[in-house]
Design an enzyme around this catalytic site. Structure first.
Site, PDB file in Angstrom:
ATOM      1  N   ARG A   1       0.820  -1.214   0.000  1.00 32.46           N
ATOM      2  CA  ARG A   1       0.000   0.000   0.000  1.00 32.46           C
ATOM      3  C   ARG A   1       0.854   1.263   0.000  1.00 32.46           C
ATOM      4  NH1 ARG A   1      -4.575   0.753   4.534  1.00 32.46           N
ATOM      5  NH2 ARG A   1      -2.739   0.901   5.859  1.00 32.46           N
TER       6      ARG A   1
ATOM      7  N   LYS B   1      -2.640   7.025   1.224  1.00 34.62           N
ATOM      8  CA  LYS B   1      -2.325   7.164   2.652  1.00 34.62           C
ATOM      9  C   LYS B   1      -1.186   8.173   2.793  1.00 34.62           C
ATOM     10  CE  LYS B   1      -1.961   4.400   6.876  1.00 34.62           C
ATOM     11  NZ  LYS B   1      -3.235   4.891   7.438  1.00 34.62           N
TER      12      LYS B   1
ATOM     13  N   GLU C   1     -16.227   6.158   5.813  1.00 32.58           N
ATOM     14  CA  GLU C   1     -15.211   5.663   6.756  1.00 32.58           C
ATOM     15  C   GLU C   1     -15.090   6.621   7.923  1.00 32.58           C
ATOM     16  OE1 GLU C   1     -11.298   5.688   4.998  1.00 32.58           O
ATOM     17  OE2 GLU C   1     -11.648   7.607   3.996  1.00 32.58           O
TER      18      GLU C   1
END
Length: 349
Positions: free
Chosen positions: A144, A238, A271
């Site tokens: 990721r 991220k 989220e």
């Protein structure tokens, strides 16, 4: 107050005299204006109107009370500050590609101020849990961060295997049994410009954090966030750009809740500020929002894998990753938050 003569630089010579007077009232001070007189600082004021002024610098002949520290003195003060503000988390080891090595003294765990990640937020990060001295699911988290670096147009400082080896050696040096490894890839240091073109080379930082807090499974309250959700391009990366996440968490705390839940632009459940959301319907179906507009949680994906075992055991009748309306979420039998920092927390309000 002594009068200050303002002379305009050459590039302003074309301004008509009638406008120049207004500029002088606004106190546009050229770079070569000296405010020093006989070792003291004159009082400088901004003229807000013809008869109102606001002091910027107090008139004083006293020497500065801000000490000029040596490198060793600054380091010693950092150590004292660390000792004074010890929390539940202890920083056991840090790797820095700027140092070219690992340090175990928390006072030496620093990042250059001109790193593009520090002053522009141009960096990505990820975290892997350390359990019984082993890194948990490092490869998934590693995949990721590489994907996030690509989306942020940050070149990897080393090849994948070298970065992986550095992370493992940093954890080994820490001797951490229970905690986490957090690591960043940034555009690197260089200057304070907006573009990273002046950065010398990308940087890698990694820190091992020991966390002695106990797992908490107590039910929590959540609210709906009023802070705008990040656009999908940024929500799925991220990165270290976290003001929306921070403000969302603060909003929840101000309302006596644990977290504030975002809705996407279509009104579907999205989220939390740093966790995913899941539901169990009355029909015993596990329901989780799509990952196409939110961060793809490694813990949430592991959760989905483990849930397959609950289907085999007959405790779940189905698993669905789909759009979730607020009404559907409220009708569910169960709601929970899922993330590496909390694992699983049941929502009761």
């Amino acid at each position: 107050m002594a009068s200050v003569s303002v002379s305009f630089p050459k590039y302003m010579s074309h301004i008509p005299t009638r406008h120049a007077g207004h500029l002088a009232e606004l106190c546009i001070v050229p770079r070569n204006l000296s405010l020093m007189k006989q070792g003291s600082v004159r009082e400088l004021r901004i003229v807000r109107s013809s008869n109102q002024t606001e002091p910027l610098i107090d008139c004083t002949n006293k020497p500065s009370d801000i000490p000029l520290l040596s490198c060793s003195e600054a380091t010693e003060r950092l150590k004292q500050n660390r000792e004074k503000h010890k929390g539940k988390q202890q920083f056991l080891a840090m790797y820095s590609s700027i140092y070219g090595g690992t340090v175990t003294d928390a006072a030496a765990m620093a990042i250059p101020m001109d790193d593009h990640m520090v002053h522009r937020g141009h960096g990505v990060f990820d975290t892997a849990a350390t359990m019984n001295g082993y890194l948990y699911e490092l490869e998934q988290h590693f995949d990721r961060i590489i994907r996030s670096a690509s989306m942020a147009k940050i070149v990897l400082p080393f090849d994948r295997e070298t970065i992986r080896r550095i992370l493992l050696q940093t954890v080994s040096a820490s001797k951490c049994i229970k905690g986490s490894l957090r690591y960043w890839i940034s555009a690197g240091p260089g200057d304070f410009q907006l573009s990273p073109s002046g950065c010398n080379q990308p940087a890698l930082y990694a820190i091992v954090i020991e966390d002695q807090s106990l797992f908490d499974s107590k039910g929590i309250k959540v609210v709906t966030s009023s802070i705008p959700i990040k656009p999908p391009q940024f929500a799925t990366t991220k990165s270290v750009n976290y003001p929306p996440n921070v403000l969302s968490k603060m909003e929840a705390e101000e309302k006596g809740a644990y977290a504030a839940i975002w809705l996407d632009e279509d009104g579907f459940v999205a989220e939390g500020p740093n966790m995913n959301v899941a539901f169990v319907t009355k029909e015993k179906e596990l329901l989780m929002p799509n990952f196409d507009k939110i961060l793809s949680g490694c813990t949430a994906k592991r959760f989905l894998t483990l849930a397959e075992g609950l289907m085999t055991a007959g405790k779940l009748h189905g698993i669905r990753v789909d759009n979730v309306s607020v009404e559907e979420g409220k009708r569910a039998d169960e709601m929970m938050l899922i993330g590496s920092g909390i694992l699983v927390r049941p929502v009761v309000q």
